[in-house]
Design a protein around this motif. Structure first.
Motif, PDB file in Angstrom:
ATOM      1  N   HIS A 133       9.107  23.687  24.381  1.00 15.55           N
ATOM      2  CA  HIS A 133       8.602  23.488  23.020  1.00 15.55           C
ATOM      3  C   HIS A 133       8.744  22.049  22.544  1.00 15.55           C
ATOM      4  O   HIS A 133       7.816  21.479  21.956  1.00 15.55           O
ATOM      5  N   GLU A 134       9.895  21.459  22.783  1.00 15.26           N
ATOM      6  CA  GLU A 134      10.135  20.121  22.236  1.00 15.26           C
ATOM      7  C   GLU A 134       9.228  19.082  22.900  1.00 15.26           C
ATOM      8  O   GLU A 134       8.711  18.184  22.232  1.00 15.26           O
ATOM      9  N   LEU A 135       9.029  19.199  24.214  1.00 12.84           N
ATOM     10  CA  LEU A 135       8.113  18.282  24.884  1.00 12.84           C
ATOM     11  C   LEU A 135       6.682  18.472  24.389  1.00 12.84           C
ATOM     12  O   LEU A 135       5.946  17.503  24.179  1.00 12.84           O
ATOM     13  N   LEU A 136       6.299  19.727  24.174  1.00 13.62           N
ATOM     14  CA  LEU A 136       4.954  20.018  23.682  1.00 13.62           C
ATOM     15  C   LEU A 136       4.755  19.470  22.268  1.00 13.62           C
ATOM     16  O   LEU A 136       3.735  18.829  21.972  1.00 13.62           O
ATOM     17  N   LEU A 137       5.724  19.696  21.400  1.00 12.74           N
ATOM     18  CA  LEU A 137       5.612  19.219  20.016  1.00 12.74           C
ATOM     19  C   LEU A 137       5.583  17.694  19.967  1.00 12.74           C
ATOM     20  O   LEU A 137       4.910  17.108  19.109  1.00 12.74           O
ATOM     21  N   LYS A 138       6.312  17.056  20.889  1.00 12.95           N
ATOM     22  CA  LYS A 138       6.293  15.589  20.966  1.00 12.95           C
ATOM     23  C   LYS A 138       4.883  15.091  21.290  1.00 12.95           C
ATOM     24  O   LYS A 138       4.416  14.083  20.729  1.00 12.95           O
ATOM     25  N   LYS A 139       4.202  15.794  22.186  1.00 14.22           N
ATOM     26  CA  LYS A 139       2.827  15.418  22.523  1.00 14.22           C
ATOM     27  C   LYS A 139       1.903  15.640  21.326  1.00 14.22           C
ATOM     28  O   LYS A 139       0.987  14.844  21.081  1.00 14.22           O
ATOM     29  N   LEU A 140       2.142  16.704  20.575  1.00 13.71           N
ATOM     30  CA  LEU A 140       1.305  17.010  19.415  1.00 13.71           C
ATOM     31  C   LEU A 140       1.435  15.960  18.318  1.00 13.71           C
ATOM     32  O   LEU A 140       0.516  15.768  17.523  1.00 13.71           O
ATOM     33  N   GLU A 141       2.576  15.276  18.262  1.00 12.78           N
ATOM     34  CA  GLU A 141       2.780  14.258  17.230  1.00 12.78           C
ATOM     35  C   GLU A 141       1.789  13.103  17.349  1.00 12.78           C
ATOM     36  O   GLU A 141       1.576  12.371  16.383  1.00 12.78           O
ATOM     37  N   ASN A 142       1.186  12.948  18.534  1.00  7.38           N
ATOM     38  CA  ASN A 142       0.163  11.911  18.705  1.00  7.38           C
ATOM     39  C   ASN A 142      -1.142  12.256  18.009  1.00  7.38           C
ATOM     40  O   ASN A 142      -1.988  11.394  17.790  1.00  7.38           O
ATOM     41  N   PHE A 143      -1.298  13.547  17.665  1.00  7.04           N
ATOM     42  CA  PHE A 143      -2.580  14.005  17.121  1.00  7.04           C
ATOM     43  C   PHE A 143      -2.461  14.662  15.745  1.00  7.04           C
ATOM     44  O   PHE A 143      -3.460  14.766  15.031  1.00  7.04           O
ATOM     45  N   CYS A 144      -1.280  15.131  15.379  1.00  5.35           N
ATOM     46  CA  CYS A 144      -1.108  15.912  14.147  1.00  5.35           C
ATOM     47  C   CYS A 144      -0.039  15.277  13.261  1.00  5.35           C
ATOM     48  O   CYS A 144       0.936  14.691  13.767  1.00  5.35           O
ATOM     49  N   ASP A 145      -0.201  15.443  11.939  1.00  3.64           N
ATOM     50  CA  ASP A 145       0.860  14.971  11.045  1.00  3.64           C
ATOM     51  C   ASP A 145       2.053  15.926  11.137  1.00  3.64           C
ATOM     52  O   ASP A 145       1.961  17.020  11.711  1.00  3.64           O
ATOM     53  N   GLN A 146       3.180  15.529  10.561  1.00  6.20           N
ATOM     54  CA  GLN A 146       4.419  16.282  10.744  1.00  6.20           C
ATOM     55  C   GLN A 146       4.369  17.704  10.188  1.00  6.20           C
ATOM     56  O   GLN A 146       4.847  18.635  10.840  1.00  6.20           O
ATOM     57  N   PRO A 147       3.789  17.932   8.982  1.00  5.55           N
ATOM     58  CA  PRO A 147       3.720  19.320   8.494  1.00  5.55           C
ATOM     59  C   PRO A 147       2.948  20.237   9.443  1.00  5.55           C
ATOM     60  O   PRO A 147       3.314  21.406   9.619  1.00  5.55           O
ATOM     61  N   LEU A 148       1.868  19.727  10.060  1.00  5.57           N
ATOM     62  CA  LEU A 148       1.095  20.555  10.993  1.00  5.57           C
ATOM     63  C   LEU A 148       1.897  20.817  12.260  1.00  5.57           C
ATOM     64  O   LEU A 148       1.862  21.934  12.807  1.00  5.57           O
ATOM     65  N   VAL A 149       2.628  19.828  12.734  1.00  7.09           N
ATOM     66  CA  VAL A 149       3.496  20.032  13.899  1.00  7.09           C
ATOM     67  C   VAL A 149       4.523  21.120  13.601  1.00  7.09           C
ATOM     68  O   VAL A 149       4.800  21.987  14.436  1.00  7.09           O
ATOM     69  N   GLU A 150       5.075  21.102  12.387  1.00  5.80           N
ATOM     70  CA  GLU A 150       6.076  22.116  12.016  1.00  5.80           C
ATOM     71  C   GLU A 150       5.453  23.504  11.923  1.00  5.80           C
ATOM     72  O   GLU A 150       6.096  24.504  12.230  1.00  5.80           O
ATOM     73  N   LEU A 151       4.186  23.588  11.477  1.00  9.79           N
ATOM     74  CA  LEU A 151       3.503  24.883  11.431  1.00  9.79           C
ATOM     75  C   LEU A 151       3.328  25.437  12.845  1.00  9.79           C
ATOM     76  O   LEU A 151       3.571  26.630  13.096  1.00  9.79           O
ATOM     77  N   ILE A 152       2.936  24.569  13.780  1.00 12.17           N
ATOM     78  CA  ILE A 152       2.786  25.017  15.170  1.00 12.17           C
ATOM     79  C   ILE A 152       4.138  25.395  15.751  1.00 12.17           C
ATOM     80  O   ILE A 152       4.255  26.348  16.521  1.00 12.17           O
ATOM     81  N   ARG A 153       5.184  24.670  15.352  1.00 12.64           N
ATOM     82  CA  ARG A 153       6.546  25.024  15.788  1.00 12.64           C
ATOM     83  C   ARG A 153       6.880  26.458  15.360  1.00 12.64           C
ATOM     84  O   ARG A 153       7.426  27.244  16.128  1.00 12.64           O
ATOM     85  N   LYS A 154       6.552  26.796  14.113  1.00 11.18           N
ATOM     86  CA  LYS A 154       6.809  28.157  13.611  1.00 11.18           C
ATOM     87  C   LYS A 154       6.103  29.202  14.466  1.00 11.18           C
ATOM     88  O   LYS A 154       6.675  30.242  14.810  1.00 11.18           O
ATOM     89  N   LEU A 155       4.836  28.927  14.796  1.00  6.64           N
ATOM     90  CA  LEU A 155       4.068  29.890  15.597  1.00  6.64           C
ATOM     91  C   LEU A 155       4.668  30.049  16.989  1.00  6.64           C
ATOM     92  O   LEU A 155       4.700  31.148  17.548  1.00  6.64           O
ATOM     93  N   LEU A 156       5.157  28.934  17.560  1.00  9.00           N
ATOM     94  CA  LEU A 156       5.771  29.004  18.882  1.00  9.00           C
ATOM     95  C   LEU A 156       7.092  29.764  18.859  1.00  9.00           C
ATOM     96  O   LEU A 156       7.418  30.502  19.786  1.00  9.00           O
ATOM     97  N   LYS A 157       7.862  29.571  17.789  1.00  5.51           N
ATOM     98  CA  LYS A 157       9.193  30.171  17.713  1.00  5.51           C
ATOM     99  C   LYS A 157       9.156  31.646  17.320  1.00  5.51           C
ATOM    100  O   LYS A 157      10.171  32.338  17.412  1.00  5.51           O
ATOM    101  N   ALA A 158       7.987  32.124  16.864  1.00  2.00           N
ATOM    102  CA  ALA A 158       7.907  33.532  16.447  1.00  2.00           C
ATOM    103  C   ALA A 158       8.223  34.465  17.600  1.00  2.00           C
ATOM    104  O   ALA A 158       8.826  35.519  17.437  1.00  2.00           O
ATOM    105  N   GLY A 159       7.799  34.088  18.821  1.00  2.00           N
ATOM    106  CA  GLY A 159       8.151  34.857  20.009  1.00  2.00           C
ATOM    107  C   GLY A 159       7.477  36.208  20.078  1.00  2.00           C
ATOM    108  O   GLY A 159       6.459  36.478  19.438  1.00  2.00           O
ATOM    109  N   TYR A 160       8.079  37.102  20.893  1.00  5.45           N
ATOM    110  CA  TYR A 160       7.539  38.433  21.160  1.00  5.45           C
ATOM    111  C   TYR A 160       8.456  39.507  20.581  1.00  5.45           C
ATOM    112  O   TYR A 160       9.639  39.314  20.390  1.00  5.45           O
TER     113      TYR A 160
END
Length: 603
Positions: free
Chosen positions: A150-177
């Motif tokens: 997750h952390e490596l992926l979110l780091k890559k996303l920071e090149n394209f998304c602002d921080q609030p959007l990165v945090e939203l994607i973080r939430k979706l990733l952390k929701a799990g199964y």
């Protein structure tokens, strides 16, 4: 990570009502609901407004996905995550904005999960861009989607998304199964992995593996590609050399010179030395690469030792990315070996030599034209074959075919479909045949598919025989014809089995729409109750009670028939009508399903 020249995507762009509506459009209708039970039909404008307010105030919290185990073709299972419908809307909204931005940076050698691109684009690239390959390097990534950091992926996303959007994607990733059979089983999927089945998982996987693409194409290819052209072999260069007899002949008859040169060239061609260049040139190397999602292969021209070095460097790179190679499935093949499988095809490289006569004779000499000019043609492109053995096994595993004691495979009745209308039974089998025809339109030896199609036609006939208690496929063919033509009560044809008249080989890549995908071509169109051990057929996309148009929350109503309808005193007229049409399962909305069970439907 390569940056693109653009401003970052903002959180506000994604969560605006207009984009949430686009996100809703990207979700599919009539699919299994997530853990909250909501469906697409229930997401109204007011519900989207409420979602917008939750996102705007950053109080939105995604729900965990429902975990479903799906069998893999080669054994084992993979887990799909069925997100709640409202989470799918958010994922669709993110994808709508993120996809066109990331598409600008992805490599042309990456083909999976990209708009307008499919498996055939990758296969066509291999067919026409890879020439005379010596080694096929296959490195399988072990549980790629489940192991993405997750952390490596979110780091890559920071090149394209602002921080609030990165945090939203973080939430979706952390929701799990959440496993509905084991509600405590979530920890493994919270810190790593992207849920397979999520709308944004494919593009996040492509973004994560883009680093691998860059490493291969910008480091390994530059390191291992050597030489511009292979040198000509001495025999080819000397094929026009004149001996003393030749020189004497030409001195005596000067007009025979061109004819003599052509004859010498033809002798070289007929000698069987089809390569004009040195295939063993130690100064010449070529490395090719193709990736489809997490499935990639490399083609290499050079010694095996260097191919092994390339594989080691790739495995080391995967470790840097917090991924791991599956050693049991990773292998280096000689390109002429049988059984090299990629994207549902067997791939093989071997030289197919033939001599052809040059066309469009232009010589102005009558003597020269009397000697046909030959040319050598060495076909060294990829040779694709359908994996007939695997296809027959899959048909057997599904119950469409069964193996005899002598090892042969024959079609058998697919009982699960016998509860459908005749037209729908034929339609389901036609869909399978049509999918196979489309996907394997680019193979050599298409005639290999006759065995598969014969089994499917026999299974369709036996399924109809089981439904109508006709005893044999021969009786079905006698009634419906060899292509199983189904007619309505007015005698009009409503369905005919899709069956090819010819399987003549014609290499045809379906790349225009990019819609040809391998994973679904052998799937029967049966909807399952996800997360349950039971499987129910979905016979319609709307309530089948006459006059009802309801499409949401459909339920299967099963009828337990007896030998004579007249003996069933408990049946309503509606159920009797179904039995007369040999229907055993019908899709009803909740309202009419309840009424049927309460015996209040009298029509």
């Amino acid at each position: 990570m390569e940056k693109i020249e653009t401003s970052k995507i903002t959180y506000k762009e994604v969560i605006c009502i207009e984009n949430l509506e686009k996100g809703l459009e990207r979700t599919k209708k009539n699919v299994t609901p997530g853990i909250d039970g909501e469906t697409k039909a229930e997401i109204t404008k007011s519900r989207l407004q409420k979602l917008h307010e939750e996102l705007n105030s950053q109080t939105y919290q995604p729900k965990p996905s429902k975990k479903v185990a799906i069998p893999k073709p080669d054994g084992g299972v993979r887990h799909l995550g069925i997100a709640s419908q409202i989470d799918k809307v958010v994922q669709g909204a993110i994808l709508t904005i993120l996809e066109p931005i990331l598409e600008k940076t992805f490599k042309k050698e990456s083909f999976g999960f990209r708009p307008g691109i499919g498996c055939h684009n990758a296969l066509k690239h291999i067919k026409y861009q890879w020439k005379a390959i010596t080694w096929i390097i296959n490195v399988d990534i072990k549980k790629c989607f489940d192991k993405i950091n997750h952390e490596l992926l979110l780091k890559k996303l920071e090149n394209f998304c602002d921080q609030p959007l990165v945090e939203l994607i973080r939430k979706l990733l952390k929701a799990g199964y959440v496993d509905i059979h084991n509600l405590n089983d979530r920890a493994e999927y919270v810190e790593i992995g992207t849920p397979q089945g999520s709308l944004i998982s494919p593009i996040l996987c492509n973004l994560y593996l883009h680093e691998l693409d860059e490493f291969v194409l910008e480091t390994l290819v530059k390191e291992y590609n050597k030489g511009t052209n292979r040198p000509k072999i001495p025999e080819y260069s000397k094929r026009y050399t004149l001996n003393a007899v030749d020189k004497t002949l030409i001195e005596t008859y000067p007009n025979l010179k061109k004819a003599l040169m052509r004859a010498k060239h033809n002798e070289f061609v007929k000698s069987g030395r089809f390569s004009a260049t040195d295939g063993q040139d130690p100064e010449y190397r070529r490395l090719h690469y193709v990736r489809y999602a997490d499935d990639f292969i490399l083609g290499f021209i050079g010694p095996k030792k260097e191919a092994e070095d390339i594989a080691k460097e790739i495995k080391a790179k995967l470790l840097d990315m917090k991924l791991e190679a599956n050693e049991d499935k990773s292998k280096i093949y000689h390109s002429s070996e049988n059984g090299i499988k990629y994207l549902g095809m067997y791939i093989r490289f071997f030289t197919h030599n033939k001599i052809v006569t040059r066309e469009n004779e232009t010589s102005d000499s009558d003597i020269t034209r009397q000697i046909n000019a030959n040319k050598q043609q060495a076909v060294n492109t990829a040779h694709f074959r359908a994996p007939i053995d695997r296809m027959l096994k899959k048909l057997t595993d599904k119950g469409i075919a069964k193996a005899r004691e002598d090892g042969s495979i024959r079609g058998t009745a697919y009982i699960k479909l016998s509860m459908l209308e005749d037209g729908k039974i034929v339609s389901r089998f036609s869909a399978i045949i049509r999918g196979i025809l489309n996907y394997y339109s680019c193979i050599n030896h298409r005639s290999d598919l006759w065995k598969v199609f014969a089994i499917l036609r026999k299974s369709c006939a036996l399924t109809l025989a089981h439904k109508h208690k006709m005893g044999s496929a021969a009786r079905v063919y006698a009634k419906f014809g060899p292509n199983l033509r189904i007619k309505n009560t007015a005698g009009e044809t409503i369905q005919v089995l899709e069956y090819p008249k010819s399987l003549k080989t014609k290499i045809d890549f379906k790349t225009r729409s990019g819609s040809i995908q391998y994973p679904a071509i052998m799937d029967i169109e049966i909807d399952k109750v996800e997360g349950s051990h039971k499987t129910n057929l979905k016979t319609s996309d709307k309530c089948e009670y006459e006059g009802c148009e309801e499409t949401g929350n459909l339920e299967s109503h099963h009828i337990n028939p007896m030998s004579s309808i007249s003996k069933r005193k408990d049946l309503t007229a509606f159920e009797k009508a179904l039995l007369q049409r040999k229907r055993k399962v019908v899709m009803l909305c909740k309202k009419h399903h309840n009424l049927v069970h309460k015996k209040r439907i009298l029509k």
